[in-house]
Scaffold this active site. Structure first.
Site, PDB file in Angstrom:
ATOM      1  N   CYS B 125       0.887  -1.161   0.000  1.00  0.00           N
ATOM      2  CA  CYS B 125       0.000   0.000   0.000  1.00  0.00           C
ATOM      3  C   CYS B 125       0.921   1.206   0.000  1.00  0.00           C
ATOM      4  O   CYS B 125       1.499   1.542   1.027  1.00  0.00           O
ATOM      5  CB  CYS B 125      -0.904   0.002   1.231  1.00  0.00           C
ATOM      6  N   CYS B 128      -0.671   4.347   2.249  1.00  0.00           N
ATOM      7  CA  CYS B 128      -0.781   4.267   3.716  1.00  0.00           C
ATOM      8  C   CYS B 128      -0.308   2.896   4.163  1.00  0.00           C
ATOM      9  O   CYS B 128       0.891   2.624   4.109  1.00  0.00           O
ATOM     10  CB  CYS B 128      -2.183   4.629   4.219  1.00  0.00           C
ATOM     11  N   SER B 129      -1.212   2.025   4.586  1.00  0.00           N
ATOM     12  CA  SER B 129      -0.756   0.748   5.142  1.00  0.00           C
ATOM     13  C   SER B 129      -1.840  -0.308   4.988  1.00  0.00           C
ATOM     14  O   SER B 129      -1.956  -1.189   5.829  1.00  0.00           O
ATOM     15  CB  SER B 129      -0.426   0.933   6.614  1.00  0.00           C
ATOM     16  N   CYS B 130      -2.665  -0.206   3.939  1.00  0.00           N
ATOM     17  CA  CYS B 130      -3.779  -1.140   3.767  1.00  0.00           C
ATOM     18  C   CYS B 130      -3.254  -2.574   3.690  1.00  0.00           C
ATOM     19  O   CYS B 130      -2.274  -2.857   2.992  1.00  0.00           O
ATOM     20  CB  CYS B 130      -4.578  -0.792   2.520  1.00  0.00           C
TER      21      CYS B 130
END
Lengths: 115, 230, 107
Positions: B125, B128-130
């Site tokens: 991702c 962000c940090s999906c």
């Protein structure tokens, strides 16, 4: 909504957040269509990464109708189709790209134009 | 009034650029601005009856102890032994993973992508940090950090090499940038020499990194070495 | 926004540094920050996209030199204030009180 209590946690974890919207909205694109990403630079939220703006890709699959994060982050859900769009590495990175590598990015109708 | 947190100097191990390790200062005068701020938020919100501390404890317990990559490993192991399940998983991963009740928060909508002898998948991702919490738990620091997020889209072969995955030159690489609420699960290839293994035994070969796509599934030898070491 | 969160293709961040046998959380404040974010999000005053945007508003220098849960903390605090759950003044005041209590416990 009321305060979150321990008894609600199972539901919160198991159900999650429903970003998919069950409304019949026509898809602008179909699998296999060539699309060009818009060259946008909003000061608000967007899920179209800078590295993939103004690039040509192919619709790989249609995920269905989802809220549009770019506007949802500012209070307007504006539901529309979200697709997995496939870009050859060298389309994104030119000579620094890798032959035989594809980058797949999830993008929405409002990020895309016909080529 | 500050619109953002004013940040003090911090060691390189507390930065985002270098993943953070071992900075658990919880006592006395070493309280950092960050620790104080979190404590202040919690104490104010509890005082105003806006959060129940029991709820916070249970949330932590859920994600620290109950949800993790063992979930995803069970899904993958089943796909190795059950061709019908594998087809369902590739056609509609949300429904197939829901058969295990492994969908939900940050795993509401799932797509499974399979590695083959000529194709390798890896997930990131960049924005962000999906990450698919329901099958892998919360993401590791390196997955959320700039070095991985910046490089794997422009230099996936180099990144995979760094993780010890060397691919043949003609292997197709597919990088999945998780920019939506759809989350991706990599189905690694089943290792050789496991023909008579049960589904439960096979699940032990399926690591978190293999399901992100930065590793292969463990070989029986590698599993034996890991078990001997621990 | 063209923020520091949008790192795809950037150079110079150095090697990827996976931690062996990494714990889920690295400090107690990370646990509390995570749980507070989920618990306060459940009121429905903001959605996930708003939370992402709130984290992205960290100035680029700060975004790149702080950890993941510090991004969450920034976003959470911003949203708590924007939605009138708390004010910056009372947060700062409570921090001072907690620091004094901690100093007192030390001596």
């Amino acid at each position: 909504m009321p305060r979150l209590e321990p008894k609600d946690l199972h539901e919160v974890v198991r159900r999650g957040t429903r970003a998919k919207v069950d409304v019949p909205i026509e898809a602008r694109f179909a699998e296999g269509d060539a699309v060009r990403t818009r060259n946008i630079h909003p000061t608000g939220h967007t899920r179209l990464p800078r590295y993939a703006r103004d690039k040509t890709g192919i619709i790989d699959r249609d995920h269905g109708v989802f809220v549009f994060p770019d506007t949802h982050a500012h209070g307007d859900a504006r539901p529309q189709h979200c697709y997995s769009v496939r870009f050859p590495s060298d389309m994104l990175w030119g000579a620094a790209g890798e032959v035989g590598t594809q980058i797949y990015i999830d993008l929405w109708d409002d990020h895309l134009e016909s080529t | 009034m500050p619109g953002y947190i004013v940040l003090g100097k911090r060691s390189r191990h507390e930065t985002m650029v270098m993943p953070e390790h071992h900075h658990d200062h919880e006592h006395g005068s070493h309280l950092s601005d960050t620790e104080l701020r979190v404590r202040a938020l919690e104490s104010l919100l509890v005082e105003k009856d806006l959060v129940n501390p029991d709820t916070l404890n249970e949330l932590v317990d859920t994600y620290e102890h109950k949800v993790g990559p063992r979930n995803g490993a069970r899904v993958v192991a089943r796909s190795w032994v059950d061709p019908d399940y594998r087809r369902r998983l590739l056609d509609d991963a949300t429904a197939a993973i829901d058969e295990f009740a492994f969908t939900g928060r940050r795993g509401e909508y799932m797509v499974a992508v399979e590695n083959t002898p000529t194709r390798h998948n890896v997930v990131v991702c960049t924005l962000c940090s999906c990450y698919p919490w329901t099958v892998l738990g919360l993401p590791p620091v390196w997955y959320k950090s700039a070095p991985y997020r910046s490089r794997v889209v422009i230099d996936p072969r180099g990144v995979l090499n760094e993780f010890g995955v060397t691919l043949a030159e003609n292997t197709e690489i597919r990088v999945w940038d998780s920019t939506s609420e759809t989350r991706y699960l990599v189905i690694p290839q089943r290792p050789a020499g496991t023909d008579d293994w049960s589904q439960d035994e096979l699940a032990n070969l399926v690591t978190r990194d293999a399901m992100i796509g930065v590793a292969r599934a463990l070989t029986p030898d590698a599993l034996a070495r890991a078990e001997a070491a621990s | 926004m063209n923020g520091a969160h949008d790192v795809g293709g950037m150079h110079g961040f150095g090697p990827i540094d996976p931690e062996v046998d990494e714990p889920v959380f690295h400090a107690e404040w990370e646990r509390r920050c995570f749980a507070l974010s989920v618990a306060m999000g459940a009121y429905g005053s903001w959605n996930l996209d708003m939370s992402r945007y709130a984290r992205e508003t960290l100035p680029p220098g700060d975004y790149l030199t702080t950890s993941y849960y510090e991004h969450w903390l920034h976003g959470l605090q911003r949203q708590l204030v924007e939605h009138d759950f708390l004010s910056y003044d009372e947060i700062e005041q409570r921090m001072r009180t907690l620091q004094q209590a901690s100093d007192h416990a030390e001596t």
